[in-house]
Design an enzyme around this catalytic site. Structure first.
Site, PDB file in Angstrom:
ATOM      1  N   ASN A 150     -59.131  35.011  49.178  1.00  0.00           N
ATOM      2  CA  ASN A 150     -58.544  36.235  48.670  1.00  0.00           C
ATOM      3  C   ASN A 150     -58.138  36.117  47.191  1.00  0.00           C
ATOM      4  O   ASN A 150     -58.526  36.938  46.355  1.00  0.00           O
ATOM      5  CB  ASN A 150     -57.325  36.516  49.570  1.00  0.00           C
ATOM      6  N   GLY A 191     -58.665  33.461  44.757  1.00  0.00           N
ATOM      7  CA  GLY A 191     -59.648  32.929  43.809  1.00  0.00           C
ATOM      8  C   GLY A 191     -60.767  33.912  43.518  1.00  0.00           C
ATOM      9  O   GLY A 191     -61.152  34.110  42.357  1.00  0.00           O
ATOM     10  N   LYS A 194     -37.415  33.851  54.005  1.00  0.00           N
ATOM     11  CA  LYS A 194     -38.660  33.508  54.694  1.00  0.00           C
ATOM     12  C   LYS A 194     -38.334  33.372  56.164  1.00  0.00           C
ATOM     13  O   LYS A 194     -37.194  33.110  56.544  1.00  0.00           O
ATOM     14  CB  LYS A 194     -39.210  32.176  54.172  1.00  0.00           C
TER      15      LYS A 194
END
Ligand code: NAD
Length: 417
Positions: free
Chosen positions: A217, A219, A104
């Site tokens: 986006n 749900g 990350k």
């Protein structure tokens, strides 16, 4: 419980490793990142002054393949967050059967306070200064504050530096810039496939009701697919408020309403108004928290009526709430499994870039289904074998894959077990 996100991840590692009997050398190797970089990106701002931004990149573990993961641009970005998310992505890739390591990165900056020119300079600067890059080393993707446009800038900068095209070196690119189909819908589609498997195996009919926290986006896409399968949506909430109608809410009609009302479901006329967190306590069979972390906690867990919780967001159920819910017989599908769809499709994006063969949407969906359903079975099989929760099953299954790879690579010795 530990204090920062990284310490929390290490706590989970130790718990799962104990339950799964994981090699102690493997555990030690996973207690810190393989590499971590902190570097600066100087940017000439529009008013002429020089701003110096701090950037981070963590290569947590590359035992399963090259590093691949998002770049987060937020004002409070720091190394601990990059380490925690990098570790978590290492586990998620292993759960999802993705041949990639976890990492990350991020930049400490507030994109909302920057002009487009300043932001483009910052993103291009990130790629210029990133110490290790390329399709076989580290593939940056999007996260909070980054999106298709930033990923296209990253790709352009990298290709200018290298002097040749390299579409597999950057993820989450727009389709027109060697991106993949299903990029936007990947996580929601994966949530749908996993929900379907949990329903099939636990006797939930196709008509089982569901409630969604978060109409973004993830749900919305998952909800549309569930409704298409026959499931009845009974409540939805977002950051502005919530709605409930036990007779059923047509998600497509609701979507049109939200599109016309700043993306929010609040005020939808064909349902009664409820509060954002009331949603977690409504009558429903399946609850999909798809907004933010820690929404189901000690204070509300015993009021949850759903029998199946799909963790679409990262960490929506706290460990304390989880214990209460398990005692009530609630099934929890862990985040590392439920929302690994985008990580899987990102790995397909890299494969397509490497082979110059760009797949039709149907092929991406079929391959996502195959991969995530396999991950579901591995998770529940491990949970059954050891008599542990699906969360522990997912983590132990992931740790076993990392353990095997580390032993075969000679990083850890088998007889140390
Ligand atoms: P999004 O920004 O598109 O939508 C988020 C939704 O949650 C919005 O409807 C917003 O109004 C609502 N929301 C925000 N804060 C809330 C709160 N406090 N209470 C109730 N609702 C709230 O985000 P998304 O891409 O749909 O992601 C949803 C979650 O899933 C996030 O936690 C994200 O980190 C996680 N996730 C996303 C992906 C992905 O590919 N998009 C992958 C893995 C995990």
């Amino acid at each position: 419980m530990s204090k920062n996100p990284f310490e929390n991840s290490i706590f989970t590692l130790h718990e799962a490793a104990k339950l799964g009997g994981i090699n102690p050398e493997v555990v030690r190797l996973l207690e810190q990142p393989k590499r971590q970089f902190e570097f600066t990106i100087p940017v000439r701002m529009d008013d002429g002054h020089l701003e110096i931004f701090t950037a981070f990149r963590v290569h947590y573990s590359d035992a399963l393949g090259q590093i691949k993961n998002g770049v987060r641009v937020v004002p409070n970005m720091d190394m601990d967050t990059a380490k925690a998310l990098g570790f978590w992505m290492t586990i998620k890739h292993a759960v999802g059967g993705i041949p990639a390591g976890g990492g990350k990165g991020g930049i400490k900056a507030d994109p909302s306070k920057m002009s487009r020119r300043e932001y483009e300079a910052l993103i291009r600067g990130f790629i210029r200064k990133l110490p290790m890059k390329g399709a076989w080393v580290d593939v940056p993707g999007a996260d909070i504050g980054t999106h298709g446009r930033t990923q296209a800038w990253m790709l352009d900068e990298l290709e200018e530096i290298q002097g040749f095209h390299s579409p597999a070196a950057i993820n989450d690119k727009p389709r027109e810039v060697n991106g993949t189909e299903l990029s936007r819908e990947a996580t929601g589609t994966g949530v749908y496939f996993v929900t379907r498997e949990f329903c099939k195996d636990n006797g939930f009919p196709n008509t089982a009701t569901f409630a969604l926290q978060g109409f973004g986006n993830v749900g919305r896409v998952a909800g549309e697919l569930l409704q298409n399968d026959g499931h009845k949506l009974v409540a939805v909430s977002d950051i502005f408020g919530g709605i409930e109608n036990q007779e059923g809410i047509d998600i497509f009609d609701l979507g049109k309403y939200a599109d016309a009302h700043n993306g929010s479901v609040k005020g939808y006329p064909k349902a009664k108004e409820i509060g954002t967190s009331d949603l977690l306590e409504v009558q429903c069979d399946i609850l999909l928290p798809a907004a933010v972390q820690s929404v189901i906690h000690e204070g509300n867990a015993d009021k949850v009526k759903a029998k199946l919780i799909m963790e679409c967001a990262n960490g929506p159920v706290t460990p304390e709430a989880e214990q209460i819910l398990y005692k009530k017989g609630v099934i929890i599908s862990p985040d590392v499994l439920t929302n690994c769809g985008s990580a899987i499709v990102c790995s397909f994006e890299r494969t397509q870039g490497l082979t110059d063969d760009y797949w039709e949407k149907e092929k991406v969906v079929a391959k996502l289904k195959e991969r995530i359903v396999k991950s579901y079975h591995e998770t529940v099989d491990t949970a059954k074998e050891l008599g542990v929760s699906p969360r522990d099953g997912a983590w132990i299954n992931a740790l076993r894959k990392l353990e095997r790879a580390m032993i075969l690579r000679g990083w850890a010795w088998e007889d140390e077990k």
